[in-house]
Design an enzyme around this catalytic site. Structure first.
Site, short mmCIF file in Angstrom:
data_model
loop_
_atom_site.label_atom_id
_atom_site.label_comp_id
_atom_site.label_asym_id
_atom_site.label_seq_id
_atom_site.Cartn_x
_atom_site.Cartn_y
_atom_site.Cartn_z
N GLU A 73 3.25 12.49 -4.49
CA GLU A 73 2.66 12.46 -3.51
C GLU A 73 2.99 13.39 -2.67
O GLU A 73 4.45 13.35 -2.30
CB GLU A 73 2.58 11.18 -2.52
N CYS A 96 -2.23 8.83 2.95
CA CYS A 96 -2.02 8.42 1.49
C CYS A 96 -3.39 8.83 0.78
O CYS A 96 -3.48 8.77 -0.44
CB CYS A 96 -1.65 7.07 1.46
N GLU A 137 0.90 -1.07 0.10
CA GLU A 137 -0.15 -0.07 -0.14
C GLU A 137 0.94 1.17 -0.19
O GLU A 137 1.55 1.71 1.19
CB GLU A 137 -1.02 0.08 1.37
N LEU A 138 0.78 1.69 -1.26
CA LEU A 138 2.07 2.77 -1.18
C LEU A 138 1.60 4.29 -1.63
O LEU A 138 2.41 5.16 -2.13
CB LEU A 138 2.79 2.49 -2.74
#
Length: 480
Positions: free
Chosen positions: A380, A286, A248-249
């Site tokens: 991100e 995230c 999960e990035l």
């Protein structure tokens, strides 16, 4: 809370070979001196997990479920204590730390419930003449001991999302928490120690990041579940291509405000949700709001409302219940985000508000006219930054959302059912949230992304499936 100069080795508190310090992101004060296990202690934890695996897999479902239910209740009972630990080590405002505690309690509760439901499937095989008298029973069994690697931004609930599904299916787990935020995981160890799970079922190893490689490579840990940065996550998968790796990035969460969402109350609500969930953990989520695309017909009004809503947010001491926005995890993180804002402005972006930094604290920032290739759009940010851009209709809006290396979740503000289903079909993301921002997550639903956002799914039931594999039992000579 247990003495942080000890860590949890196969369910027992153990003195470390050395120590390191944990500091407050808000004021830099030393919070704790924490144990660092030595290589021989790490070996003992892995050996214990491998040894207990058959016993834990065969443990009755009610025993595993009772253990997880106990942890859920203890998290809720000691919630205020846990929330203050989360705030102190991560800088998360107390209001949001309390919300994380509630979610962690729920995650373990779901684990307890799913442990009782995780059964199997019967398939008749006499659908063909060769299958007469035969019946197939398909059940799922653990792939083996799990290495769970967790980040700093949800130091309790993301640990819960590794531990609860693993123990629910009967897989031993070794947790490696982020070195900046190990205190929540150590506290969770104390709650797990109050269960009847066999020794070796779990360990909390507060090792530095440079010690992860050996754990990842160890063949006795056939499953690696990692939540964190993309470069680290993909390097793990590349290093162990024959292991089962869950990643999960993160992402660069996008919102589309559709042309039908134009009423004053609608835009005010959308603006409030955008402002809050771009900044609620200083943007360190995230699925925080980062990119906002609004139909040109509503763009100007939405921008005004977002700026007003951002201005109403209160930053300051995260231990103050009135604080909405706390610090980033450290000064270096705040400096990086500040630099990205500066790059965008130098490339022609307009800084509408924010952009100033004091130590690890960065004022909530709104940018417009940002070039599409700027890092605050393409990567991100993981900071309190909103990029607003006008789009011309749904085609343009969906294309802009998909023009990203990431695909975790997206939010679409619309009242139109056809638009909602189109978004679900066309947006290349793991989840579409209609009528809200992409920051919504229920801990029982499947959660994960596409493209650079990772592989596999979390959410308790989904993770249990991901951490296990099917085995078929064929029964012969039955009178069906």
């Amino acid at each position: 809370m247990p003495d942080p100069t000890q860590f949890w080795l196969a369910g027992r508190l153990t003195a470390g070979a050395s120590t390191f310090t944990v500091r407050s992101p808000y004021d830099g004060k030393i919070l704790a001196t924490v144990a660092e296990p030595g290589a021989d202690q790490v070996e003992l934890a892995v050996a214990a997990a491998a040894s207990v695996a058959p016993q834990l897999s065969a443990l009755p479902a009610h025993v595993r479920a009772s253990a997880l239910a106990h942890v859920s209740k203890e998290i809720a009972r000691r919630g205020d204590e846990l929330a203050r630990i989360i705030t102190s080590e991560s800088g998360k405002p107390l209001t949001w730390a309390r919300a994380e505690v509630a979610r962690a309690s729920s995650t373990f509760r779901w684990g307890a419930e799913e442990a009782r439901r995780f059964a199997g499937e019967l398939t008749r095989l006499d659908t063909d003449p060769t299958g007469e008298g035969r019946l197939a029973l398909t059940r799922r069994f653990p792939r083996g001991p799990v290495l769970g690697i967790t980040p700093f931004n949800f130091p309790l609930n993301l640990v819960a999302h590794k531990v609860a599904p693993a123990l629910a299916i009967g897989a031993p787990i070794i947790i490696k928490p982020a070195p900046r935020t190990p205190l929540s995981a150590l506290f969770l160890g104390e709650l797990l120690a109050g269960t009847d799970l066999p020794e070796g079922s779990w360990s909390v190893l507060t090792v530095p990041n440079d010690a992860v490689g050996a754990l990842v490579a160890d063949p006795r840990l056939p499953v690696v579940s990692f939540t964190g940065s993309g470069p680290v996550g993909w390097s793990i998968r590349d290093a162990v291509p024959r292991k089962h790796v869950v990643l999960e990035l993160g992402g660069n969460g996008a919102v589309l405000v559709a042309p039908d969402f134009r009423a004053a109350d609608d835009l005010a609500r959308a603006a409030g949700r955008i402002a809050l969930f771009a900044n609620y953990q200083a943007g360190q989520s995230c699925i925080a709001v980062q990119r906002v695309y609004a139909d040109r017909s509503v763009y100007d009004e939405l921008l005004d409302q977002v700026v007003k809503a951002v201005g109403a947010l209160r930053d300051g001491d995260p231990a103050d219940p009135a604080t909405d926005v706390g610090p980033l995890i450290d000064v270096a993180a705040a400096q990086r985000v500040e630099a990205w804002i500066g790059e965008a402005v130098a490339a022609g972006a307009t800084l509408v508000c924010g952009g100033t930094r004091t130590g690890a604290n960065l004022a909530p920032t709104v940018l417009t006219d940002v070039p599409a290739d700027a890092r605050v759009v393409q990567e991100e940010v993981f900071g309190p930054v909103i990029v607003l851009s006008p789009v011309d209709g749904l085609d343009d809006g969906f294309a802009r959302i998909n023009d990203s290396a990431f695909g975790l979740q997206a939010g679409v503000f619309t009242h139109d059912l056809a638009t909602a289903f189109r978004a679900h079909r066309e947006l290349a993301v793991g989840g579409v949230v209609v009528g809200d921002v992409p920051s919504y997550r229920a801990d029982q639903m499947p959660y994960g992304g596409t493209k650079g956002s990772g592989i596999g799914r979390e959410g308790v039931r989904s993770a249990m499936t991901d951490l296990s594999e099917e085995r078929v039992l064929v029964l012969t000579g039955l009178d069906l």
